[in-house]
Design a protein around this motif. Structure first.
Motif, PDB file in Angstrom:
ATOM      1  N   LEU A  19       0.825  -1.197   0.000  1.00 47.02           N
ATOM      2  CA  LEU A  19       0.000   0.000   0.000  1.00 47.02           C
ATOM      3  C   LEU A  19       0.863   1.254   0.000  1.00 47.02           C
ATOM      4  O   LEU A  19       0.549   2.227  -0.667  1.00 47.02           O
ATOM      5  N   LEU A  20       1.909   1.232   0.781  1.00 46.10           N
ATOM      6  CA  LEU A  20       2.814   2.365   0.849  1.00 46.10           C
ATOM      7  C   LEU A  20       3.981   2.097  -0.084  1.00 46.10           C
ATOM      8  O   LEU A  20       4.489   0.994  -0.127  1.00 46.10           O
ATOM      9  N   GLN A  21       4.398   3.101  -0.793  1.00 49.38           N
ATOM     10  CA  GLN A  21       5.527   2.915  -1.693  1.00 49.38           C
ATOM     11  C   GLN A  21       6.808   3.231  -0.918  1.00 49.38           C
ATOM     12  O   GLN A  21       7.444   4.265  -1.115  1.00 49.38           O
ATOM     13  N   ALA A  22       7.161   2.345  -0.004  1.00 48.21           N
ATOM     14  CA  ALA A  22       8.379   2.471   0.794  1.00 48.21           C
ATOM     15  C   ALA A  22       8.925   1.069   0.993  1.00 48.21           C
ATOM     16  O   ALA A  22       8.184   0.107   0.983  1.00 48.21           O
ATOM     17  N   ASN A  23      10.245   0.964   1.179  1.00 50.52           N
ATOM     18  CA  ASN A  23      10.764  -0.380   1.397  1.00 50.52           C
ATOM     19  C   ASN A  23      10.459  -0.818   2.818  1.00 50.52           C
ATOM     20  O   ASN A  23      10.199  -0.014   3.692  1.00 50.52           O
ATOM     21  N   SER A  24      10.488  -2.122   3.063  1.00 51.81           N
ATOM     22  CA  SER A  24      10.054  -2.665   4.347  1.00 51.81           C
ATOM     23  C   SER A  24      10.936  -2.204   5.501  1.00 51.81           C
ATOM     24  O   SER A  24      10.480  -2.131   6.631  1.00 51.81           O
ATOM     25  N   ALA A  25      12.203  -1.868   5.244  1.00 51.01           N
ATOM     26  CA  ALA A  25      13.077  -1.400   6.316  1.00 51.01           C
ATOM     27  C   ALA A  25      12.631  -0.051   6.848  1.00 51.01           C
ATOM     28  O   ALA A  25      12.862   0.286   8.004  1.00 51.01           O
ATOM     29  N   ASN A  26      11.973   0.745   6.010  1.00 58.08           N
ATOM     30  CA  ASN A  26      11.506   2.065   6.422  1.00 58.08           C
ATOM     31  C   ASN A  26      10.014   2.099   6.697  1.00 58.08           C
ATOM     32  O   ASN A  26       9.465   3.158   6.962  1.00 58.08           O
ATOM     33  N   ALA A  27       9.347   0.953   6.595  1.00 58.60           N
ATOM     34  CA  ALA A  27       7.891   0.935   6.699  1.00 58.60           C
ATOM     35  C   ALA A  27       7.406   1.443   8.045  1.00 58.60           C
ATOM     36  O   ALA A  27       6.412   2.132   8.123  1.00 58.60           O
ATOM     37  N   GLY A  28       8.062   1.101   9.135  1.00 60.80           N
ATOM     38  CA  GLY A  28       7.674   1.585  10.443  1.00 60.80           C
ATOM     39  C   GLY A  28       6.595   0.738  11.076  1.00 60.80           C
ATOM     40  O   GLY A  28       5.981  -0.112  10.449  1.00 60.80           O
ATOM     41  N   GLU A  29       6.431   0.955  12.336  1.00 63.53           N
ATOM     42  CA  GLU A  29       5.443   0.217  13.115  1.00 63.53           C
ATOM     43  C   GLU A  29       4.924   1.153  14.188  1.00 63.53           C
ATOM     44  O   GLU A  29       5.652   1.995  14.700  1.00 63.53           O
ATOM     45  N   LYS A  63       6.063   9.178   3.374  1.00 67.80           N
ATOM     46  CA  LYS A  63       5.905   7.913   2.670  1.00 67.80           C
ATOM     47  C   LYS A  63       4.910   8.141   1.528  1.00 67.80           C
ATOM     48  O   LYS A  63       3.713   8.187   1.759  1.00 67.80           O
ATOM     49  N   PRO A  64       5.427   8.326   0.329  1.00 68.84           N
ATOM     50  CA  PRO A  64       4.526   8.590  -0.787  1.00 68.84           C
ATOM     51  C   PRO A  64       3.573   7.423  -1.031  1.00 68.84           C
ATOM     52  O   PRO A  64       3.951   6.275  -0.892  1.00 68.84           O
ATOM     53  N   MET A  65       2.352   7.760  -1.345  1.00 69.24           N
ATOM     54  CA  MET A  65       1.348   6.745  -1.638  1.00 69.24           C
ATOM     55  C   MET A  65       0.410   7.300  -2.687  1.00 69.24           C
ATOM     56  O   MET A  65       0.085   8.492  -2.651  1.00 69.24           O
ATOM     57  N   ILE A  66      -0.006   6.459  -3.576  1.00 65.38           N
ATOM     58  CA  ILE A  66      -0.987   6.895  -4.563  1.00 65.38           C
ATOM     59  C   ILE A  66      -2.228   7.338  -3.799  1.00 65.38           C
ATOM     60  O   ILE A  66      -2.758   6.607  -2.974  1.00 65.38           O
ATOM     61  N   GLY A  67      -2.677   8.549  -4.035  1.00 66.84           N
ATOM     62  CA  GLY A  67      -3.825   9.083  -3.321  1.00 66.84           C
ATOM     63  C   GLY A  67      -3.422  10.003  -2.176  1.00 66.84           C
ATOM     64  O   GLY A  67      -4.258  10.616  -1.545  1.00 66.84           O
ATOM     65  N   GLY A  68      -2.118  10.066  -1.885  1.00 71.45           N
ATOM     66  CA  GLY A  68      -1.614  10.995  -0.884  1.00 71.45           C
ATOM     67  C   GLY A  68      -1.893  10.574   0.549  1.00 71.45           C
ATOM     68  O   GLY A  68      -2.195   9.418   0.845  1.00 71.45           O
ATOM     69  N   PHE A  69      -1.803  11.568   1.439  1.00 69.39           N
ATOM     70  CA  PHE A  69      -1.935  11.315   2.871  1.00 69.39           C
ATOM     71  C   PHE A  69      -3.307  10.753   3.228  1.00 69.39           C
ATOM     72  O   PHE A  69      -3.418   9.869   4.077  1.00 69.39           O
ATOM     73  N   ALA A  74      -6.496   6.393   5.464  1.00 69.91           N
ATOM     74  CA  ALA A  74      -7.599   5.436   5.321  1.00 69.91           C
ATOM     75  C   ALA A  74      -7.081   4.002   5.406  1.00 69.91           C
ATOM     76  O   ALA A  74      -7.716   3.143   6.021  1.00 69.91           O
ATOM     77  N   ALA A  75      -5.905   3.735   4.828  1.00 68.90           N
ATOM     78  CA  ALA A  75      -5.322   2.392   4.885  1.00 68.90           C
ATOM     79  C   ALA A  75      -4.950   2.033   6.322  1.00 68.90           C
ATOM     80  O   ALA A  75      -5.185   0.902   6.764  1.00 68.90           O
ATOM     81  N   VAL A  76      -4.419   2.992   7.067  1.00 67.42           N
ATOM     82  CA  VAL A  76      -4.074   2.755   8.471  1.00 67.42           C
ATOM     83  C   VAL A  76      -5.341   2.478   9.276  1.00 67.42           C
ATOM     84  O   VAL A  76      -5.393   1.546  10.080  1.00 67.42           O
ATOM     85  N   ARG A  77      -6.393   3.270   9.046  1.00 61.17           N
ATOM     86  CA  ARG A  77      -7.663   3.070   9.755  1.00 61.17           C
ATOM     87  C   ARG A  77      -8.240   1.689   9.449  1.00 61.17           C
ATOM     88  O   ARG A  77      -8.648   0.956  10.362  1.00 61.17           O
ATOM     89  N   ASP A  78      -8.254   1.325   8.186  1.00 63.13           N
ATOM     90  CA  ASP A  78      -8.790   0.017   7.796  1.00 63.13           C
ATOM     91  C   ASP A  78      -7.999  -1.116   8.447  1.00 63.13           C
ATOM     92  O   ASP A  78      -8.580  -2.082   8.941  1.00 63.13           O
ATOM     93  N   GLU A  79      -6.680  -0.986   8.452  1.00 65.67           N
ATOM     94  CA  GLU A  79      -5.830  -2.021   9.050  1.00 65.67           C
ATOM     95  C   GLU A  79      -6.060  -2.108  10.555  1.00 65.67           C
ATOM     96  O   GLU A  79      -6.144  -3.190  11.124  1.00 65.67           O
ATOM     97  N   ALA A  80      -6.188  -0.952  11.217  1.00 64.43           N
ATOM     98  CA  ALA A  80      -6.399  -0.939  12.670  1.00 64.43           C
ATOM     99  C   ALA A  80      -7.713  -1.620  13.031  1.00 64.43           C
ATOM    100  O   ALA A  80      -7.766  -2.447  13.941  1.00 64.43           O
ATOM    101  N   VAL A  81      -8.769  -1.292  12.328  1.00 62.89           N
ATOM    102  CA  VAL A  81     -10.080  -1.880  12.624  1.00 62.89           C
ATOM    103  C   VAL A  81     -10.069  -3.373  12.319  1.00 62.89           C
ATOM    104  O   VAL A  81     -10.612  -4.176  13.079  1.00 62.89           O
ATOM    105  N   THR A  82      -9.407  -3.768  11.240  1.00 66.34           N
ATOM    106  CA  THR A  82      -9.314  -5.176  10.875  1.00 66.34           C
ATOM    107  C   THR A  82      -8.588  -5.990  11.941  1.00 66.34           C
ATOM    108  O   THR A  82      -8.924  -7.147  12.180  1.00 66.34           O
ATOM    109  N   ARG A  83      -7.629  -5.388  12.613  1.00 66.70           N
ATOM    110  CA  ARG A  83      -6.853  -6.108  13.625  1.00 66.70           C
ATOM    111  C   ARG A  83      -7.545  -6.183  14.983  1.00 66.70           C
ATOM    112  O   ARG A  83      -7.067  -6.878  15.874  1.00 66.70           O
ATOM    113  N   LEU A  84      -8.658  -5.493  15.158  1.00 65.96           N
ATOM    114  CA  LEU A  84      -9.427  -5.639  16.394  1.00 65.96           C
ATOM    115  C   LEU A  84     -10.048  -7.029  16.435  1.00 65.96           C
ATOM    116  O   LEU A  84     -10.415  -7.577  15.389  1.00 65.96           O
TER     117      LEU A  84
END
Length: 102
Positions: A19-29, A63-69, A74-84
């Motif tokens: 989803l993010l156009q960044a390498n996994s070493a810089n992806a963050g957590e 972290k550039p992403m198609i569609g911007g910030f 939205a991807a972070v929100r979707d992932e957070a809710v999915t992990r509940l």
């Protein structure tokens, strides 16, 4: 038992490289605590949303992403809710539905 589960309830989100156009070493957590919230209430869900927005600001910065910030947030929100856990997802979803009086 529920108290122990609530105290340990923390989500860990890793930025998704596809989803993010960044390498996994810089992806963050980032960790988003939710165990102290009652997600079945509007106030609890809003606090969770605020925590998601704060996490998105950290994860999506530079972290550039198609569609911007907005797309990254939205991807972070979707992932957070999915992990509940399932019950928490239902509580959260129901608290976000506006009540309509008939």
């Amino acid at each position: 038992m529920k108290t122990l589960a609530s105290l340990a309830a923390v989500l860990t989100l890793a930025a998704v490289p596809t989803l993010l156009q960044a390498n996994s070493a810089n992806a963050g957590e980032v960790r988003i605590a939710w165990g102290d919230l009652d997600l079945s209430t509007a106030a609890g869900a809003e606090t969770f949303d605020a925590r998601i927005r704060a996490a998105a600001r950290k994860l999506c910065r530079n972290k550039p992403m198609i569609g911007g910030f907005a797309a990254c947030q939205a991807a972070v929100r979707d992932e957070a809710v999915t992990r509940l856990p399932g019950a928490a997802q239902v509580d959260y979803a129901l608290s976000r539905v506006p009540l309509v009086e008939v």
